[in-house]
Motif scaffolding. Structure first.
Motif, PDB file in Angstrom:
ATOM      1  N   ASP A  37       0.952  -1.010   0.197  1.00  0.00           N
ATOM      2  CA  ASP A  37       0.329  -0.145   0.263  1.00  0.00           C
ATOM      3  C   ASP A  37       0.855   1.398   0.205  1.00  0.00           C
ATOM      4  OD1 ASP A  37      -2.125  -1.591   0.142  1.00  0.00           O
ATOM      5  OD2 ASP A  37      -2.694  -0.675   2.422  1.00  0.00           O
ATOM      6  N   CYS A  38       0.314   2.322  -1.171  1.00  0.00           N
ATOM      7  CA  CYS A  38       1.266   3.418  -0.851  1.00  0.00           C
ATOM      8  C   CYS A  38       1.098   4.335   0.433  1.00  0.00           C
ATOM      9  CB  CYS A  38       0.448   4.592  -1.940  1.00  0.00           C
ATOM     10  SG  CYS A  38       1.638   3.430  -3.697  1.00  0.00           S
ATOM     11  N   VAL A  97      -3.771   1.345  -6.149  1.00  0.00           N
ATOM     12  CA  VAL A  97      -5.746   1.787  -6.087  1.00  0.00           C
ATOM     13  C   VAL A  97      -5.678   3.472  -6.841  1.00  0.00           C
ATOM     14  CG1 VAL A  97      -6.250   3.720  -4.580  1.00  0.00           C
ATOM     15  CG2 VAL A  97      -5.646   1.839  -3.381  1.00  0.00           C
ATOM     16  N   GLN A  98      -5.975   3.318  -7.903  1.00  0.00           N
ATOM     17  CA  GLN A  98      -6.106   4.141  -8.643  1.00  0.00           C
ATOM     18  C   GLN A  98      -5.452   6.366  -8.347  1.00  0.00           C
ATOM     19  OE1 GLN A  98      -5.609   3.805 -11.976  1.00  0.00           O
ATOM     20  NE2 GLN A  98      -6.220   2.344 -11.208  1.00  0.00           N
ATOM     21  N   ASP A  99      -6.583   6.138  -7.267  1.00  0.00           N
ATOM     22  CA  ASP A  99      -5.998   7.995  -6.188  1.00  0.00           C
ATOM     23  C   ASP A  99      -4.568   7.647  -5.869  1.00  0.00           C
ATOM     24  OD1 ASP A  99      -8.687   8.587  -6.685  1.00  0.00           O
ATOM     25  OD2 ASP A  99      -9.714   8.831  -5.027  1.00  0.00           O
ATOM     26  N   TRP A 100      -4.423   6.618  -5.540  1.00  0.00           N
ATOM     27  CA  TRP A 100      -3.215   6.798  -4.752  1.00  0.00           C
ATOM     28  C   TRP A 100      -1.596   6.768  -6.413  1.00  0.00           C
ATOM     29  CZ3 TRP A 100      -3.268   1.970  -1.336  1.00  0.00           C
ATOM     30  CH2 TRP A 100      -3.525   2.392  -0.167  1.00  0.00           C
ATOM     31  N   ALA A 102      -2.445   8.222  -8.637  1.00  0.00           N
ATOM     32  CA  ALA A 102      -2.419   9.163  -9.575  1.00  0.00           C
ATOM     33  C   ALA A 102      -1.762  10.534  -8.531  1.00  0.00           C
ATOM     34  CB  ALA A 102      -3.974  10.016  -9.702  1.00  0.00           C
ATOM     35  N   GLN A 103      -1.713  10.467  -7.877  1.00  0.00           N
ATOM     36  CA  GLN A 103      -0.366  10.990  -6.480  1.00  0.00           C
ATOM     37  C   GLN A 103       0.926  10.924  -7.346  1.00  0.00           C
ATOM     38  OE1 GLN A 103      -1.797   9.697  -2.493  1.00  0.00           O
ATOM     39  NE2 GLN A 103      -0.888  11.234  -1.944  1.00  0.00           N
ATOM     40  N   ARG A 107      -0.928   7.533 -12.809  1.00  0.00           N
ATOM     41  CA  ARG A 107      -2.609   6.574 -12.964  1.00  0.00           C
ATOM     42  C   ARG A 107      -2.727   6.071 -14.069  1.00  0.00           C
ATOM     43  NH1 ARG A 107      -8.302   8.537 -10.460  1.00  0.00           N
ATOM     44  NH2 ARG A 107      -9.916   7.213 -11.073  1.00  0.00           N
TER      45      ARG A 107
END
Length: 275
Positions: A37-38, A97-100, A102-103, A107
């Motif tokens: 996990d990020c 996790v796509q939000d991660w 993107a960070q 993504r």
């Protein structure tokens, strides 16, 4: 055959992992799973530490996010682990996790296209093939591992949605289902993947305050709690739904993770049929 395992959550300090892996080995735990996990502990380094700190225990990495890692690098890492530790290594990849993603600027516009290209190339590299491909995301020019594993390890794919489940059934050895997946969704996943191996993470707690600790989690399924007999009975719906590996996921505030592992291996495992 049904196997039983435990998750080492990435919320635990990395320096506690070797002792947990030693406890898993001493207790005879079948599988110890790790997450990437990020922005917590690194998955590959954690798996290497767990393998080096134990014997016999199979260690799964579920999963490495494919947008975050170049496919050639992942092939090198998996091959190295397999050559050192053999079939105790259970590598898994997934969308992340796509939000991660993107960070960190990774993504993809089409996660499914990336995953298909990636898994196809990764398996070819792990077989020792010379790989040249010019995909939308995965581009390799005459790449071959100098030290491929022998044999290539079975590859697991993390999946939740129907498209990814079908892709996993097409390309992967087995599918990893996230914590909170109900027995009903497990049965649906087995149907969509074509009946191949399924590992499902099931939140679990025992001892004082177990039910309250589980209730504090925000999951679609509340998980299982109680003594060894109660937990063994409670995981049977996942087994009947087609899960071949039930991986008990302790709560982040589990006060004694080595003790939880011993409880699972020594008290719960004997109460669950293997076939």
């Amino acid at each position: 055959m049904t196997t039983l395992g435990v998750v080492f959550l990435p919320q635990n300090p990395p320096e506690t992992l070797p002792a947990v892996a030693r406890a898993a080995g001493a207790a005879g735990l079948e599988e110890l799973w790790l997450w990437e996990d990020c922005f917590l502990g690194g998955g590959v380094s954690s798996v290497a530490a767990a393998l080096a700190s134990s014997t016999h225990v199979r260690v799964g990495l579920g999963v490495m996010p494919v947008p975050l890692r170049n496919v050639a690098l992942v092939a090198m890492e998996i091959a190295t682990l397999c050559r050192m530790f053999g079939d105790r290594v259970m590598p898994g990849v997934g969308h992340g996790v796509q939000d991660w993603m993107a960070q960190v600027g990774a993504r993809p516009a089409s996660p499914m296209t990336l995953l298909r290209e990636y898994v196809t190339a990764l398996q070819a590299l792990l077989r020792g093939d010379m790989v040249t491909t010019e995909g939308r995301y995965v581009r390799l020019d005459g790449v071959r591992l100098d030290w491929p594993p022998d044999p290539a390890p079975p590859l697991w794919l993390g999946a939740t949605g129907p498209k990814t489940l079908r892709l996993s059934g097409e390309l992967a050895h087995g599918t990893i289902l996230s914590g909170g997946t109900s027995p009903e969704l497990t049965a649906r996943a087995r149907e969509l993947t074509g009946g191949h191996p399924l590992a499902v993470f099931v939140p679990a707690a025992t001892g004082p305050g177990a039910e309250q600790r589980l209730a504090a989690l925000t999951l679609d399924h509340p998980g299982v709690h109680g003594d060894a007999a109660q937990i063994a009975d409670a995981v049977m719906p996942w087994i009947e739904a087609g899960a071949t590996s039930v991986i008990l996921q302790p709560t982040p505030d589990e006060p004694d993770l080595p003790g939880f592992i011993r409880f699972v291996a020594e008290q719960v495992r004997p109460k669950i049929p293997r076939a």
